[in-house]
Design a protein around this motif. Structure first.
Motif, PDB file in Angstrom:
ATOM      1  N   GLU A 246       0.822  -1.211   0.000  1.00 38.86           N
ATOM      2  CA  GLU A 246       0.000   0.000   0.000  1.00 38.86           C
ATOM      3  C   GLU A 246       0.856   1.260   0.000  1.00 38.86           C
ATOM      4  O   GLU A 246       0.509   2.258  -0.637  1.00 38.86           O
ATOM      5  N   ALA A 247       1.978   1.221   0.704  1.00 40.00           N
ATOM      6  CA  ALA A 247       2.843   2.403   0.791  1.00 40.00           C
ATOM      7  C   ALA A 247       3.680   2.591  -0.473  1.00 40.00           C
ATOM      8  O   ALA A 247       3.935   3.721  -0.908  1.00 40.00           O
ATOM      9  N   VAL A 248       4.108   1.481  -1.080  1.00 41.37           N
ATOM     10  CA  VAL A 248       5.033   1.552  -2.222  1.00 41.37           C
ATOM     11  C   VAL A 248       4.302   1.747  -3.548  1.00 41.37           C
ATOM     12  O   VAL A 248       4.823   2.403  -4.458  1.00 41.37           O
ATOM     13  N   GLU A 249       3.096   1.215  -3.683  1.00 45.09           N
ATOM     14  CA  GLU A 249       2.384   1.251  -4.972  1.00 45.09           C
ATOM     15  C   GLU A 249       2.314   2.647  -5.599  1.00 45.09           C
ATOM     16  O   GLU A 249       2.538   2.780  -6.817  1.00 45.09           O
ATOM     17  N   PRO A 250       2.036   3.716  -4.839  1.00 42.84           N
ATOM     18  CA  PRO A 250       1.942   5.036  -5.477  1.00 42.84           C
ATOM     19  C   PRO A 250       3.247   5.511  -6.123  1.00 42.84           C
ATOM     20  O   PRO A 250       3.210   6.339  -7.037  1.00 42.84           O
ATOM     21  N   LYS A 251       4.381   4.994  -5.680  1.00 45.64           N
ATOM     22  CA  LYS A 251       5.676   5.427  -6.226  1.00 45.64           C
ATOM     23  C   LYS A 251       6.140   4.560  -7.387  1.00 45.64           C
ATOM     24  O   LYS A 251       6.993   4.973  -8.176  1.00 45.64           O
ATOM     25  N   ALA A 252       5.614   3.344  -7.489  1.00 46.16           N
ATOM     26  CA  ALA A 252       6.115   2.373  -8.465  1.00 46.16           C
ATOM     27  C   ALA A 252       5.446   2.557  -9.820  1.00 46.16           C
ATOM     28  O   ALA A 252       4.279   2.944  -9.915  1.00 46.16           O
ATOM     29  N   SER A 253       6.192   2.249 -10.899  1.00 46.76           N
ATOM     30  CA  SER A 253       5.584   2.211 -12.229  1.00 46.76           C
ATOM     31  C   SER A 253       4.897   0.865 -12.448  1.00 46.76           C
ATOM     32  O   SER A 253       3.845   0.785 -13.083  1.00 46.76           O
ATOM     33  N   PHE A 254       5.521  -0.194 -11.919  1.00 47.40           N
ATOM     34  CA  PHE A 254       4.947  -1.536 -11.926  1.00 47.40           C
ATOM     35  C   PHE A 254       5.234  -2.148 -10.559  1.00 47.40           C
ATOM     36  O   PHE A 254       6.309  -1.931  -9.993  1.00 47.40           O
ATOM     37  N   ILE A 255       4.287  -2.944 -10.057  1.00 53.66           N
ATOM     38  CA  ILE A 255       4.499  -3.599  -8.763  1.00 53.66           C
ATOM     39  C   ILE A 255       3.723  -4.908  -8.726  1.00 53.66           C
ATOM     40  O   ILE A 255       2.589  -4.982  -9.209  1.00 53.66           O
ATOM     41  N   SER A 256       4.349  -5.949  -8.182  1.00 54.85           N
ATOM     42  CA  SER A 256       3.665  -7.239  -8.067  1.00 54.85           C
ATOM     43  C   SER A 256       3.121  -7.400  -6.648  1.00 54.85           C
ATOM     44  O   SER A 256       3.786  -7.048  -5.676  1.00 54.85           O
TER      45      SER A 256
END
Length: 285
Positions: A246-256
């Motif tokens: 939840e914390a990392v998703e807004p910064k990532a271009s792609f995330i698993s």
């Protein structure tokens, strides 16, 4: 907000290719078959076993489970593995690890037929991974990460990649697979000085340390591709990865995510390895 890399989508795409190859082999009289050797009944082993058996069934291949009691002797375990080596109907062998404490894994690594060793237990296959030799089998989870990147059109060539984790199951072999694809790879672990700073520099960040939600937003660079290989249980008893999604998703271009991420692809890679082994052993393609 980043694109969520669903392993279920990757597995679906792989499924059709696997079915076609398996059908071609069966038309020539060869039924690809996986043997799973399990000691005891650990819940995580049973969970993966169900997934592996289902994947083999869905792709038109056979599987069998050889279950030994938790108190099995070393001699009986080695005899069972040797019997699977000799069994001409078996093309791939998967030994669940870790073994109970009284058993020694090392002799099994030396014994398993490298051609049937579909999850890179044998030092022969591990050496091939480190040498960049495609005739070996990489660990299924490490190869699943590469399948995820390929499916989503992410080329690691020339990119800064940080792998957090140094196990022989994921971290080290994955670094070799990425190097073969011309990535610039940094391997980190929980004792790396300034781990956060090193991770922030990565264009592709792979979390495989086995520590729940250890990769936080301040460890992730803007627009990074983030792949989570961890499987953990959080304080509420829910399955989670090594990344605070939840914390990392807004910064990532792609995330698993975890679940439904890399783990969903692992059994498809396993099935692909069994097919390769069947082709190699039978001489039929």
């Amino acid at each position: 907000m980043g694109t969520v890399m669903l392993g279920t989508e990757v597995a679906k795409a792989m499924k059709e290719r696997l079915i076609q190859r398996a059908e071609a082999m069966k038309e020539k009289g060869v039924m690809p078959k996986l043997a799973i050797l399990r000691v005891g009944a650990r819940p995580d082993d049973l969970s993966y076993e169900r997934g592996a058996k289902k994947r083999m069934e869905l792709t038109g291949m056979a599987s069998q489970v050889v279950e030994l009691p938790e108190d099995v002797s070393q001699k009986k375990l080695e005899e069972t593995l040797e019997a699977l080596n000799r069994d001409t109907s078996v093309h791939g062998i998967l030994v669940f690890r870790p073994l109970p404490g009284h058993l020694d894994e090392e002799p099994l690594k030396q014994m398993i037929d490298p051609v049937k060793d579909v999850d890179c237990m044998s030092p022969v296959n591990m050496a091939k991974v480190f040498a960049g030799d495609d005739s070996g089998y990489a660990p299924c989870t490490a190869e699943a990460v590469m399948e995820m990147l390929d499916h989503y059109g992410i080329d690691p060539e020339g990119k800064k990649v940080t792998v957090v984790g140094r196990s022989m199951v994921v971290g080290k072999p994955l670094a070799m697979l990425l190097l073969k694809r011309h990535a610039t790879v940094t391997t980190c672990h929980t004792r790396t000085a300034d781990l956060a700073g090193t991770c922030r520099q990565a264009q592709i960040l792979v979390a495989a340390a086995g520590k729940a939600k250890m990769v936080t937003a301040d460890m992730t660079g803007e627009g990074a591709v983030v792949l989570d290989v961890g499987i953990n249980v959080d304080e509420e008893g829910n399955l989670c990865g090594d990344v605070d999604f939840e914390a990392v998703e807004p910064k990532a271009s792609f995330i698993s995510p975890v679940p439904r991420g890399v783990g969903s692809v692992t059994t498809s890679v396993l099935a692909g390895h069994v097919l390769r082994a069947a082709e190699s052993i039978s001489g039929v393609k």
